[in-house]
Design an enzyme around this catalytic site. Sequence first.
Site, PDB file in Angstrom:
ATOM      1  N   GLN A  13       0.815  -1.215   0.000  1.00 26.52           N
ATOM      2  CA  GLN A  13       0.000   0.000   0.000  1.00 26.52           C
ATOM      3  C   GLN A  13       0.853   1.272   0.000  1.00 26.52           C
ATOM      4  O   GLN A  13       0.721   2.129  -0.869  1.00 26.52           O
ATOM      5  CB  GLN A  13      -0.905   0.026   1.240  1.00 26.52           C
ATOM      6  N   VAL A  14       1.711   1.405   1.007  1.00 25.53           N
ATOM      7  CA  VAL A  14       2.534   2.611   1.126  1.00 25.53           C
ATOM      8  C   VAL A  14       3.601   2.633   0.047  1.00 25.53           C
ATOM      9  O   VAL A  14       3.872   3.677  -0.559  1.00 25.53           O
ATOM     10  CB  VAL A  14       3.160   2.693   2.532  1.00 25.53           C
ATOM     11  N   LEU A  38      13.607 -10.239   1.259  1.00 25.90           N
ATOM     12  CA  LEU A  38      13.875  -9.740   2.608  1.00 25.90           C
ATOM     13  C   LEU A  38      14.054 -10.872   3.627  1.00 25.90           C
ATOM     14  O   LEU A  38      14.586 -10.623   4.723  1.00 25.90           O
ATOM     15  CB  LEU A  38      12.754  -8.808   3.059  1.00 25.90           C
ATOM     16  N   TYR A  62       6.840  -7.120   7.629  1.00 30.59           N
ATOM     17  CA  TYR A  62       6.020  -8.284   7.924  1.00 30.59           C
ATOM     18  C   TYR A  62       4.843  -7.754   8.741  1.00 30.59           C
ATOM     19  O   TYR A  62       4.983  -7.414   9.904  1.00 30.59           O
ATOM     20  CB  TYR A  62       6.841  -9.293   8.728  1.00 30.59           C
ATOM     21  N   TYR A 126       4.492  -8.589  16.546  1.00 30.79           N
ATOM     22  CA  TYR A 126       4.663  -7.571  15.503  1.00 30.79           C
ATOM     23  C   TYR A 126       5.248  -6.289  16.091  1.00 30.79           C
ATOM     24  O   TYR A 126       6.234  -5.744  15.586  1.00 30.79           O
ATOM     25  CB  TYR A 126       3.313  -7.297  14.836  1.00 30.79           C
ATOM     26  N   TRP A 151      -2.912   2.249  11.573  1.00 34.59           N
ATOM     27  CA  TRP A 151      -4.180   1.882  10.943  1.00 34.59           C
ATOM     28  C   TRP A 151      -4.195   2.231   9.444  1.00 34.59           C
ATOM     29  O   TRP A 151      -5.082   2.926   8.954  1.00 34.59           O
ATOM     30  CB  TRP A 151      -5.337   2.569  11.667  1.00 34.59           C
TER      31      TRP A 151
END
Length: 294
Positions: A13-14, A38, A62, A126, A151
């Site tokens: 997304q980013v 990675l 991740y 995470y 978010w």
Amino acid sequence: MARRILLTGATGQVGWELARSLQGLGDVHAPGRNEMDLLDTDSVVRTLRDFAPDLIVNPAAYTAVDRAETDEAAAYQVNAVVPGIMAEAAKRTGALVVHFSTDYVFDGTSSTPYREDEPTNPQNAYGRTKLAGEAAIASSGANHLVLRTSWVYGARGANFLLTVQRLARERDELRIVADQHGAPTWCRTIAELTSQVLVQGFGGTGGDDAGFWREHGGLYHLTAAGQTTWHGFTEAILDLSAVQKRPNVVAIPTSAYPLPAKRPAYSVLDNDKLARTFGVRAPDWRDALALCLG
């Protein structure tokens, strides 16, 4: 000579938004997994050596929060080991490394937005691995920007916005957690503000100002303004989406929707440091959502 920019995670997304917003700063190279895996340290080291970037931008992560509870080694490799390798490479060559982190480094016991200098206490694997990545970059001595966000959603990929839109077509009722507070942040907002910050130290193609980043680099929060709950976010998504039959949205507590990874009850981030230093401020989460869905 144009600046050499290495961008990871360009299919995410980013990363996809950054691939567009970084274009004016130099030549963007976005290796796929077949070129830079990675999970393979040698692959990462080789790509950094061969490409010799002037700027490393690392939105790759991740992000499977629940799976990380039983796959923490892989999460640690991607979220902690790889950022450290990138920072060490940047230190050797004088490059800048830009890395993205998360609100999940906090435990959620606050009732006011978290500042960058407040104690961290991640409650899941995470968050632990992302915090370790922050530490690896900070201890490397490289010029760096670490940008914590929260978010994250967008019009592509897998995220809460698209899940809600899909479920709204399939179900008459949605049961959504209403006691977790955060700031939904559009991936395009993250990419555009990141580029606005970078241009202040680079000023276009060619050359850079290492002194600028030594003075202004470090840890910053970058999220949308305002705050809501997952329930409030859902209602706003449905308000702005073209749904034929709006489902009933039922507010539930976190305890009614147990997941493997514990989420912070409150993870709103204070963005004032970013605004003071670089003069940039994200729009309110509602306004950004309207733009995304518009």
